[in-house]
Design a protein around this motif. Structure first.
Motif, short mmCIF file in Angstrom:
data_model
loop_
_atom_site.label_atom_id
_atom_site.label_comp_id
_atom_site.label_asym_id
_atom_site.label_seq_id
_atom_site.Cartn_x
_atom_site.Cartn_y
_atom_site.Cartn_z
N LEU A 290 9.53 41.42 12.69
CA LEU A 290 9.01 40.37 13.56
C LEU A 290 9.42 40.60 15.01
O LEU A 290 8.63 40.37 15.94
CB LEU A 290 9.50 39.00 13.09
N ALA A 291 10.65 41.06 15.23
CA ALA A 291 11.11 41.34 16.60
C ALA A 291 10.24 42.42 17.23
O ALA A 291 9.87 42.33 18.42
CB ALA A 291 12.57 41.77 16.58
N TYR A 292 9.90 43.43 16.45
CA TYR A 292 9.03 44.51 16.95
C TYR A 292 7.65 43.97 17.33
O TYR A 292 7.12 44.28 18.41
CB TYR A 292 8.90 45.59 15.87
N LEU A 293 7.07 43.15 16.47
CA LEU A 293 5.74 42.61 16.74
C LEU A 293 5.74 41.64 17.91
O LEU A 293 4.74 41.52 18.63
CB LEU A 293 5.20 41.91 15.49
N LEU A 294 6.86 40.97 18.12
CA LEU A 294 6.96 40.00 19.22
C LEU A 294 7.49 40.63 20.50
O LEU A 294 7.55 39.96 21.54
CB LEU A 294 7.88 38.85 18.81
N ALA B 89 6.56 42.69 26.64
CA ALA B 89 5.34 43.49 26.79
C ALA B 89 4.37 42.84 27.76
O ALA B 89 3.74 43.52 28.58
CB ALA B 89 4.67 43.68 25.42
N LEU B 90 4.23 41.51 27.69
CA LEU B 90 3.33 40.80 28.59
C LEU B 90 3.87 40.83 30.02
O LEU B 90 3.12 40.93 30.99
CB LEU B 90 3.15 39.37 28.12
N ALA B 91 5.18 40.75 30.14
CA ALA B 91 5.78 40.80 31.46
C ALA B 91 5.55 42.15 32.13
O ALA B 91 5.27 42.23 33.33
CB ALA B 91 7.28 40.51 31.36
N ALA C 105 21.27 42.54 12.85
CA ALA C 105 20.18 43.06 12.02
C ALA C 105 20.41 44.52 11.65
O ALA C 105 20.67 45.35 12.52
CB ALA C 105 18.85 42.90 12.74
N GLU C 106 20.28 44.83 10.36
CA GLU C 106 20.45 46.19 9.88
C GLU C 106 19.21 46.71 9.15
O GLU C 106 19.22 47.83 8.63
CB GLU C 106 21.65 46.27 8.94
N GLY C 107 18.16 45.91 9.10
CA GLY C 107 16.96 46.34 8.41
C GLY C 107 16.11 47.28 9.25
O GLY C 107 16.44 47.59 10.40
N ARG C 108 15.00 47.71 8.67
CA ARG C 108 14.07 48.60 9.36
C ARG C 108 12.79 47.86 9.69
O ARG C 108 12.50 46.80 9.12
CB ARG C 108 13.75 49.82 8.48
N VAL C 109 12.00 48.41 10.59
CA VAL C 109 10.66 47.88 10.87
C VAL C 109 9.72 48.40 9.80
O VAL C 109 9.67 49.61 9.52
CB VAL C 109 10.19 48.31 12.27
N GLN D 31 -1.30 38.18 21.18
CA GLN D 31 0.01 37.69 20.78
C GLN D 31 -0.14 36.56 19.76
O GLN D 31 -1.00 35.69 19.90
CB GLN D 31 0.73 37.15 22.01
N ALA D 32 0.66 36.59 18.71
CA ALA D 32 0.65 35.50 17.73
C ALA D 32 1.05 34.20 18.42
O ALA D 32 1.94 34.17 19.27
CB ALA D 32 1.62 35.81 16.60
N LYS D 33 0.37 33.12 18.05
CA LYS D 33 0.71 31.82 18.61
C LYS D 33 1.78 31.11 17.79
O LYS D 33 2.53 30.29 18.31
CB LYS D 33 -0.56 30.95 18.68
N LEU D 34 1.83 31.43 16.50
CA LEU D 34 2.82 30.81 15.62
C LEU D 34 3.33 31.85 14.64
O LEU D 34 2.55 32.60 14.05
CB LEU D 34 2.21 29.64 14.85
#
Length: 539
Positions: free
Chosen positions: A517-521, A8-10, A529-533, A27-30
């Protein structure tokens, strides 16, 4: 500008600010991912009124709390649960089918063993010690974060158990684990040749020595434990030698002070690795697995005063840890997740006497001896079940075929015999698993997810609710079942810029953590991965 930016930043940098959505949160730092080993959701609810302000209560009030979250696979043990947290995958894909299993090449396999690697320093390394993520067949959120940032993001994990650190760390992170022989936290040669300076400095301080002679006694007044069972904690940490030695360090591991040391080492990692202040301007990930609650529940049961007191102590540990993170990085810059690798049943005696379930302990060895005698009588097999790692049983197919028998006939005969035994709820065969003929129940779905074609047994057994396999004296309890007491775990996500606080009743799974977490990052989800956001909890 940093050389490596997450997507997203790129995009914003390439196409201008107008290409990005309005008012994007910083963006989260940690990314701080915490697992409490062996914490059932019901304990969080039951003891919520006794939490202090800064630990669990902070998470519950400022985070999105999914109380109907589950480790949604059928063999709910430490390694399997930790593998799910940041891979988002089930065991049939990620390949971690238990803490131990039968090695197809012969012998036994520990989930994180790799005899090519050793613990760093003067730490003893046994052949089946956990030293590497070799058996993990998928990547993790940390691996994807490092890929997206050109390896600039740091991924550090720490745990009282090797499997807790290694399976959270994925393939490209760096894991540190508690050493029972020395009381140190150490890594292995899979990750590096020698420890960085900050680890050497931490070890030189010998913080594990300060607990010698300390007593684990109740933290709260007696009235707080009125509804619990058994004796109150009264354990002095010492050894027969009168000095700090391996016996002392093992006793330390079984106390709440292990979690205190784990948090302290995590703080040292934040400082030593400069986590949350990455000079490349990218997020870092810290995984912390608190192991001692599992040990308290095994020994005394989750209904005990020991378990209750341990959770209260962990609450204070979390409060202090969050205060440190807040001062060092600022909690508004940190995306926090807390979950557990599995829950816990009550002891069978408590379940039977108090909850009237009729639960008992099953002698697994006797059950298998009886099964082998039955297969010998019916088919002439010398030892039909050649190996086992419950709930998986491995048949001797070579012997079966040499006698001209059909695999399916022997499997079915074994399953029918096992179903006649006390405490048995169901038995699944390899033929059923490979053909998909396992039925449509929730339990069947969870067991199918737990079965890996290359590694799992030819028979998979499920005991009735509250029954457990017990080989010992009838003390304590264990986990590993597909029932709610073992699958229902806390799942809390906290981070003011990104998360909508609240108590959420929607069904969720631990495998949802990695995609969320992948979505937020703005990074690619792990491959398995088979879960949902968890969009309902996102701002």
């Amino acid at each position: 500008m940093a050389k490596y930016l997450i997507p997203a930043l790129a995009l914003a940098a390439t196409f201008g600010a107008h290409a990005a959505p309005a008012k994007q949160p910083a963006q989260a730092k940690l990314i701080l991912v915490m697992a409490v080993d062996g914490l059932p959701q019901e304990q969080v609810t039951r003891y919520a009124s006794q939490f202090g302000q800064g630990g669990f209560r902070r998470l519950l009030e400022q985070g999105a709390w999914f109380s109907n979250a589950h480790q949604a696979h059928g063999i709910t043990v430490t390694a399997v649960g930790h593998a799910a947290i940041l891979s988002g995958a089930y065991p049939y894909q990620h390949g971690i089918i238990g803490n131990n299993w039968v090695n197809p090449a012969g012998g036994s396999m520990y989930c994180t063993e790799d005899q090519n690697y050793k613990y760093i320093g003067n730490e003893k390394t046994d052949p089946h010690d956990g030293t590497a993520p070799t058996n993990l067949r998928v990547d993790t959120l940390g691996d994807q974060l490092r890929y997206a940032t050109g390896q600039q993001s740091k991924v550090i994990t720490v745990s009282g158990k090797d499997r807790g650190a290694i399976l959270l760390g994925g393939k490209t992170g760096t894991a540190y684990m508690y050493m029972e022989e020395s009381g140190n936290f150490a890594s292995s040669t899979f990750y590096m040749k020698e420890h960085p300076q900050w680890v050497q400095k931490y070890q030189a301080g010998k913080p594990q020595e300060r607990y010698y002679g300390v007593k684990w006694k109740p933290l709260l007044p007696d009235a707080a434990y009125a509804g619990d069972y058994g004796d109150a904690p009264n354990v002095q940490l010492s050894s027969e030698s009168g000095t700090t030695d391996a016996a002392y360090y093992k006793r330390l591991k079984a106390s709440p002070f292990l979690d205190e040391l784990t948090a302290e080492f995590a703080e040292a990692a934040i400082d030593g690795e400069n986590l949350g202040k990455n000079p490349a301007g990218v997020p870092d990930l810290l995984g912390v697995s608190f192991s001692a609650h599992d040990l308290a529940n095994h020994e005394y049961g989750p209904e005990s005063k020991y378990s209750h007191d341990h959770l209260m102590r962990l609450d204070r540990i979390l409060s202090n840890f969050f205060s440190y993170v807040d001062k060092r990085i600022g909690m508004d810059n940190v995306l926090v997740v807390l979950t557990a690798d599995h829950g816990f049943p009550n002891t069978p005696e408590f379940s039977s006497e108090v909850q009237k379930t009729g639960a008992q302990r099953v002698d697994g060895k006797k059950m298998l001896d009886d099964l082998n005698a039955h297969l010998s009588s019916k088919f002439g097999l010398a030892k039909g079940v050649m190996a086992y790692s419950l709930p998986n049983l491995y048949l001797d197919y070579a012997q079966i075929e040499a006698k001209g028998l059909k695999r399916e006939d022997v499997e079915n005969a074994a399953a029918r015999f096992l179903m006649s035994q006390p405490g048995m709820a169901d038995v699944y065969t390899r033929t059923q698993m490979e053909s998909g003929a396992v039925g449509g129940t929730r339990i069947a779905t969870l067991m199918r997810r737990a079965w890996n074609r290359q590694l799992s047994g030819d028979l998979m057994v499920v005991l009735k609710p509250h029954w457990i396999f017990g080989f010992g004296s009838g003390k304590g309890t264990t986990h590993g079942a597909p029932y709610a007491y073992d699958t229902n775990v806390p799942l809390i996500v906290m981070g003011k810029p990104w998360i909508k606080p609240g108590h959420y009743g929607q069904y969720a799974e631990v495998v949802d953590i990695a995609p969320t977490l992948a979505y937020l990052l703005n990074v690619r989800p792990p491959a398995g991965a088979e879960g949902r956001v968890l969009t309902e909890a996102l701002k």
